[in-house]
Write a protein that holds these residues in place. Structure first.
Motif, PDB file in Angstrom:
ATOM      1  N   ASN A 182      -8.740  20.514  33.673  1.00 18.45           N
ATOM      2  CA  ASN A 182     -10.159  20.834  33.827  1.00 18.45           C
ATOM      3  C   ASN A 182     -10.954  20.225  32.676  1.00 18.45           C
ATOM      4  OD1 ASN A 182      -9.823  22.319  36.196  1.00 18.45           O
ATOM      5  ND2 ASN A 182      -9.546  24.262  35.105  1.00 18.45           N
ATOM      6  N   LEU A 183     -12.064  19.603  33.015  1.00 17.18           N
ATOM      7  CA  LEU A 183     -12.879  18.949  31.983  1.00 17.18           C
ATOM      8  C   LEU A 183     -13.592  19.980  31.116  1.00 17.18           C
ATOM      9  CD1 LEU A 183     -13.988  16.264  30.849  1.00 17.18           C
ATOM     10  CD2 LEU A 183     -15.864  16.481  32.497  1.00 17.18           C
ATOM     11  N   PHE A 184     -14.120  21.049  31.724  1.00 16.14           N
ATOM     12  CA  PHE A 184     -14.879  22.057  30.998  1.00 16.14           C
ATOM     13  C   PHE A 184     -14.160  23.399  31.069  1.00 16.14           C
ATOM     14  CE2 PHE A 184     -18.180  19.062  32.427  1.00 16.14           C
ATOM     15  CZ  PHE A 184     -18.794  18.774  31.214  1.00 16.14           C
ATOM     16  N   LEU A 185     -14.197  24.140  29.958  1.00  9.86           N
ATOM     17  CA  LEU A 185     -13.709  25.504  29.940  1.00  9.86           C
ATOM     18  C   LEU A 185     -14.698  26.404  30.686  1.00  9.86           C
ATOM     19  CD1 LEU A 185     -12.614  25.730  26.177  1.00  9.86           C
ATOM     20  CD2 LEU A 185     -11.147  25.283  28.172  1.00  9.86           C
ATOM     21  N   SER A 186     -14.225  27.583  31.085  1.00 10.32           N
ATOM     22  CA  SER A 186     -15.110  28.511  31.786  1.00 10.32           C
ATOM     23  C   SER A 186     -16.291  28.935  30.910  1.00 10.32           C
ATOM     24  CB  SER A 186     -14.329  29.750  32.242  1.00 10.32           C
ATOM     25  OG  SER A 186     -13.732  30.408  31.126  1.00 10.32           O
ATOM     26  N   SER A 187     -16.073  29.064  29.605  1.00 11.91           N
ATOM     27  CA  SER A 187     -17.159  29.415  28.688  1.00 11.91           C
ATOM     28  C   SER A 187     -18.188  28.287  28.607  1.00 11.91           C
ATOM     29  CB  SER A 187     -16.604  29.708  27.293  1.00 11.91           C
ATOM     30  OG  SER A 187     -15.881  28.585  26.789  1.00 11.91           O
ATOM     31  N   GLU A 188     -17.730  27.051  28.686  1.00 16.26           N
ATOM     32  CA  GLU A 188     -18.657  25.922  28.672  1.00 16.26           C
ATOM     33  C   GLU A 188     -19.481  25.868  29.955  1.00 16.26           C
ATOM     34  OE1 GLU A 188     -16.633  22.407  26.163  1.00 16.26           O
ATOM     35  OE2 GLU A 188     -15.402  23.088  27.856  1.00 16.26           O
ATOM     36  N   VAL A 189     -18.813  26.124  31.079  1.00 12.90           N
ATOM     37  CA  VAL A 189     -19.537  26.149  32.355  1.00 12.90           C
ATOM     38  C   VAL A 189     -20.566  27.276  32.352  1.00 12.90           C
ATOM     39  CG1 VAL A 189     -19.308  26.476  34.843  1.00 12.90           C
ATOM     40  CG2 VAL A 189     -17.607  25.120  33.611  1.00 12.90           C
ATOM     41  N   GLY A 190     -20.202  28.441  31.816  1.00 12.12           N
ATOM     42  CA  GLY A 190     -21.138  29.557  31.744  1.00 12.12           C
ATOM     43  C   GLY A 190     -22.355  29.234  30.894  1.00 12.12           C
ATOM     44  N   HIS A 191     -22.143  28.561  29.774  1.00 13.68           N
ATOM     45  CA  HIS A 191     -23.286  28.199  28.930  1.00 13.68           C
ATOM     46  C   HIS A 191     -24.186  27.179  29.629  1.00 13.68           C
ATOM     47  CE1 HIS A 191     -25.754  27.298  25.508  1.00 13.68           C
ATOM     48  NE2 HIS A 191     -25.375  26.017  25.516  1.00 13.68           N
ATOM     49  N   MET A 192     -23.594  26.202  30.293  1.00 11.46           N
ATOM     50  CA  MET A 192     -24.401  25.222  31.016  1.00 11.46           C
ATOM     51  C   MET A 192     -25.184  25.885  32.152  1.00 11.46           C
ATOM     52  SD  MET A 192     -24.130  22.291  29.572  1.00 11.46           S
ATOM     53  CE  MET A 192     -24.548  21.031  30.770  1.00 11.46           C
ATOM     54  N   SER A 193     -24.591  26.918  32.752  1.00 15.52           N
ATOM     55  CA  SER A 193     -25.314  27.662  33.789  1.00 15.52           C
ATOM     56  C   SER A 193     -26.516  28.388  33.193  1.00 15.52           C
ATOM     57  CB  SER A 193     -24.359  28.657  34.460  1.00 15.52           C
ATOM     58  OG  SER A 193     -25.040  29.387  35.462  1.00 15.52           O
ATOM     59  N   ASP A 194     -26.358  28.937  31.975  1.00 12.72           N
ATOM     60  CA  ASP A 194     -27.483  29.587  31.291  1.00 12.72           C
ATOM     61  C   ASP A 194     -28.578  28.578  30.961  1.00 12.72           C
ATOM     62  OD1 ASP A 194     -26.135  31.977  31.449  1.00 12.72           O
ATOM     63  OD2 ASP A 194     -25.320  31.865  29.413  1.00 12.72           O
ATOM     64  N   VAL A 195     -28.168  27.405  30.506  1.00 11.62           N
ATOM     65  CA  VAL A 195     -29.142  26.357  30.205  1.00 11.62           C
ATOM     66  C   VAL A 195     -29.925  25.983  31.462  1.00 11.62           C
ATOM     67  CG1 VAL A 195     -29.428  23.956  29.468  1.00 11.62           C
ATOM     68  CG2 VAL A 195     -27.825  25.453  28.265  1.00 11.62           C
ATOM     69  N   LYS A 196     -29.197  25.887  32.570  1.00 17.48           N
ATOM     70  CA  LYS A 196     -29.833  25.537  33.837  1.00 17.48           C
ATOM     71  C   LYS A 196     -30.866  26.580  34.242  1.00 17.48           C
ATOM     72  CE  LYS A 196     -28.525  24.312  38.554  1.00 17.48           C
ATOM     73  NZ  LYS A 196     -27.380  23.894  39.382  1.00 17.48           N
ATOM     74  N   MET A 197     -30.531  27.871  34.115  1.00 15.48           N
ATOM     75  CA  MET A 197     -31.462  28.932  34.493  1.00 15.48           C
ATOM     76  C   MET A 197     -32.707  28.905  33.612  1.00 15.48           C
ATOM     77  SD  MET A 197     -30.285  30.408  37.124  1.00 15.48           S
ATOM     78  CE  MET A 197     -31.425  31.784  37.137  1.00 15.48           C
ATOM     79  N   VAL A 198     -32.525  28.703  32.317  1.00 15.48           N
ATOM     80  CA  VAL A 198     -33.677  28.644  31.407  1.00 15.48           C
ATOM     81  C   VAL A 198     -34.585  27.476  31.772  1.00 15.48           C
ATOM     82  CG1 VAL A 198     -34.380  28.207  29.013  1.00 15.48           C
ATOM     83  CG2 VAL A 198     -32.529  29.825  29.496  1.00 15.48           C
ATOM     84  N   LEU A 199     -33.992  26.328  32.045  1.00 19.88           N
ATOM     85  CA  LEU A 199     -34.788  25.148  32.375  1.00 19.88           C
ATOM     86  C   LEU A 199     -35.544  25.337  33.679  1.00 19.88           C
ATOM     87  CD1 LEU A 199     -35.579  22.263  31.646  1.00 19.88           C
ATOM     88  CD2 LEU A 199     -33.564  21.460  32.882  1.00 19.88           C
ATOM     89  N   TRP A 200     -34.894  25.914  34.679  1.00 23.24           N
ATOM     90  CA  TRP A 200     -35.559  26.088  35.974  1.00 23.24           C
ATOM     91  C   TRP A 200     -36.652  27.149  35.913  1.00 23.24           C
ATOM     92  CZ3 TRP A 200     -36.190  23.452  40.189  1.00 23.24           C
ATOM     93  CH2 TRP A 200     -35.286  22.426  40.488  1.00 23.24           C
ATOM     94  N   TRP A 201     -36.416  28.249  35.196  1.00 23.28           N
ATOM     95  CA  TRP A 201     -37.468  29.254  35.057  1.00 23.28           C
ATOM     96  C   TRP A 201     -38.659  28.695  34.286  1.00 23.28           C
ATOM     97  CZ3 TRP A 201     -38.221  33.098  38.036  1.00 23.28           C
ATOM     98  CH2 TRP A 201     -37.169  33.820  38.601  1.00 23.28           C
ATOM     99  N   ALA A 202     -38.372  27.903  33.259  1.00 28.03           N
ATOM    100  CA  ALA A 202     -39.466  27.281  32.499  1.00 28.03           C
ATOM    101  C   ALA A 202     -40.246  26.311  33.380  1.00 28.03           C
ATOM    102  CB  ALA A 202     -38.907  26.564  31.274  1.00 28.03           C
ATOM    103  N   THR A 203     -39.534  25.578  34.244  1.00 29.89           N
ATOM    104  CA  THR A 203     -40.210  24.641  35.145  1.00 29.89           C
ATOM    105  C   THR A 203     -41.084  25.378  36.155  1.00 29.89           C
ATOM    106  OG1 THR A 203     -38.365  23.076  34.935  1.00 29.89           O
ATOM    107  CG2 THR A 203     -39.856  22.781  36.808  1.00 29.89           C
ATOM    108  N   LEU A 204     -40.555  26.440  36.744  1.00 28.13           N
ATOM    109  CA  LEU A 204     -41.333  27.212  37.712  1.00 28.13           C
ATOM    110  C   LEU A 204     -42.544  27.870  37.051  1.00 28.13           C
ATOM    111  CD1 LEU A 204     -38.476  28.905  39.810  1.00 28.13           C
ATOM    112  CD2 LEU A 204     -39.926  26.970  40.454  1.00 28.13           C
ATOM    113  N   GLY A 205     -42.355  28.384  35.828  1.00 26.41           N
ATOM    114  CA  GLY A 205     -43.483  28.967  35.109  1.00 26.41           C
ATOM    115  C   GLY A 205     -44.565  27.945  34.813  1.00 26.41           C
ATOM    116  N   THR A 206     -44.153  26.735  34.452  1.00 30.03           N
ATOM    117  CA  THR A 206     -45.127  25.677  34.194  1.00 30.03           C
ATOM    118  C   THR A 206     -45.869  25.284  35.462  1.00 30.03           C
ATOM    119  OG1 THR A 206     -43.732  24.837  32.399  1.00 30.03           O
ATOM    120  CG2 THR A 206     -45.422  23.359  33.262  1.00 30.03           C
ATOM    121  N   LEU A 207     -45.136  25.184  36.576  1.00 31.37           N
ATOM    122  CA  LEU A 207     -45.794  24.869  37.848  1.00 31.37           C
ATOM    123  C   LEU A 207     -46.794  25.947  38.239  1.00 31.37           C
ATOM    124  CD1 LEU A 207     -42.805  23.469  39.958  1.00 31.37           C
ATOM    125  CD2 LEU A 207     -44.694  22.187  38.930  1.00 31.37           C
ATOM    126  N   LEU A 208     -46.467  27.213  37.985  1.00 34.63           N
ATOM    127  CA  LEU A 208     -47.398  28.302  38.282  1.00 34.63           C
ATOM    128  C   LEU A 208     -48.657  28.172  37.424  1.00 34.63           C
ATOM    129  CD1 LEU A 208     -48.079  30.956  39.682  1.00 34.63           C
ATOM    130  CD2 LEU A 208     -46.818  32.158  37.873  1.00 34.63           C
TER     131      LEU A 208
END
Length: 376
Positions: free
Chosen positions: A220-246
């Motif tokens: 496996n290229l990424f550990l589960s902890s690495e995947v979890g952190h990237m998922s958190d980064v993704k959520m922050v980026l998408w919420w920030a994008t939606l907030g900016t669009l609003l």
């Protein structure tokens, strides 16, 4: 005949008044402004005509039917008439008979209903015109502030999404002096695996997008902890994008009609927003230069309070995105934000021409309001 409600028709007709009023303000030619103003003034004169007609007919009705203010003695003696075709011969005491044109009998109820409708229409138009005259936009300062505060968020979001891309990753990996991976990733492998991470935080794919990636050896290229952190980064980026669009949608709604009703306010708001973004980015740049590690850790503590953002140097995320990558990314974000802010400042700078244009449009609007108020 049922009369229409005046209150219900005011808001529906306001758009019609504004369709006449807006060209008068937005037009640069005095002739167009005068023509639009004359249309509203003619409507005002027509209302006065309706009232005069109403008063005249009411007076005639009182005199004919014996109103409260008309004595009965003032009514002329009845003269018998004989109907013959479309002519009426009036019987007089003399030998002469005068022929006059006769009209069909007037239905007084219909006539009075028409007058009432005209008075109602005149009152409705007067109320709508009053709204047009007192045309200061509601919550003007709040709307201008909202437009100004939207600019820093938009510029920052554009910069962040520009950095979170494969082109920036390629430029960073290939710039002179960027550290190589000491654990064995070749430049091509680094670019391939690193692009997966960048794509993941910008798309809507599930965690399996990263969790199922394998190395050349089948691990496996990424550990589960690495995947979890990237998922958190993704959520922050998408919420920030939606907030900016609003914010963008709210700013667009707030700017409606301001160009005509409050000349210069939109330009001033955009200028203030660009200035705020510029000052904010300069302040962050100074803090980063004085203590990059402190700023970086504070940023992660605020956005990822769960604390899953710290990894070993041998972990895949650190090998793909080493500390130097984040320094370069911060510099790129600051540079893009500064570039957009400076461009917006140049486009909205209060030059003499722009100040005079806003002043002239405001004076034209005041003149139109004066003419509508005085009816000249």
């Amino acid at each position: 005949m049922a009369l229409r409600s005046t209150k219900g028709s005011v808001s529906a007709s306001e758009g019609n008044e504004w369709s006449k009023l807006s060209p008068a303000i937005s037009s640069k030619k005095p002739a167009a402004s005068t023509a639009s103003a004359d249309e509203l003034l003619n409507a005002r004169r027509a209302e006065r005509t309706y009232k005069v007609d109403s008063a005249a007919v009411s007076g005639t009705a009182d005199s004919v039917f014996g109103g409260h203010d008309s004595p009965v003695d003032s009514v002329e003696p009845f003269k018998p008439v004989a109907f013959s075709g479309e002519k009426v011969e009036e019987k007089t005491t003399g030998s002469e008979a005068t022929s006059v044109s006769s009209a069909a009998p007037v239905d007084q109820s219909v006539r009075f209903s028409t007058i009432a409708e005209k008075e109602e229409e005149a009152q409705r138009r007067a109320e709508v015109r009053e709204i047009a005259v007192k045309d200061r936009p509601k919550a003007l300062k709040l709307r201008a502030t909202l437009i100004a505060l939207t600019i820093p968020f938009v510029t920052l979001m554009l910069a962040i999404r520009g950095v979170a891309s494969a082109p920036f990753l390629w430029l960073t990996y290939h710039r002179p002096g960027f550290p190589e991976d000491s654990y064995g990733f070749s430049p091509d492998e680094r670019m391939t695996y690193g692009s997966y991470g960048m794509d993941y935080v910008r798309n809507l794919a599930p965690e399996s997008y990263l969790a199922n990636l394998k190395t050349a050896g089948g691990h496996n290229l990424f550990l589960s902890s690495e995947v979890g952190h990237m998922s958190d980064v993704k959520m922050v980026l998408w919420w920030a994008t939606l907030g900016t669009l609003l914010l963008v949608v709210l700013a667009l709604l707030a700017s409606r009609s301001l160009r005509n009703r409050a000349p210069g306010v939109i330009r001033k708001s955009l200028f203030a927003g660009a200035l705020i973004a510029l000052v904010l980015m300069i302040a962050l740049g100074v803090l980063g230069a004085l203590g990059w590690e402190t700023l970086f850790e504070t940023f992660h503590h605020v956005l990822f309070p769960q604390g899953n953002w710290q990894f070993r140097m041998s972990d895949t995320l650190i090998r793909l995105y080493p500390p130097q990558f984040w320094v370069d990314a911060a510099i790129a974000v600051a540079a893009i934000t500064l570039l957009i802010s400076l461009l917006l400042l140049a486009l909205t700078w209060p030059t003499k021409y722009r100040r005079e244009l806003a002043k002239r449009r405001a004076e034209e609007r005041l003149e139109l309001r004066r003419r509508l108020t005085e009816g000249v």
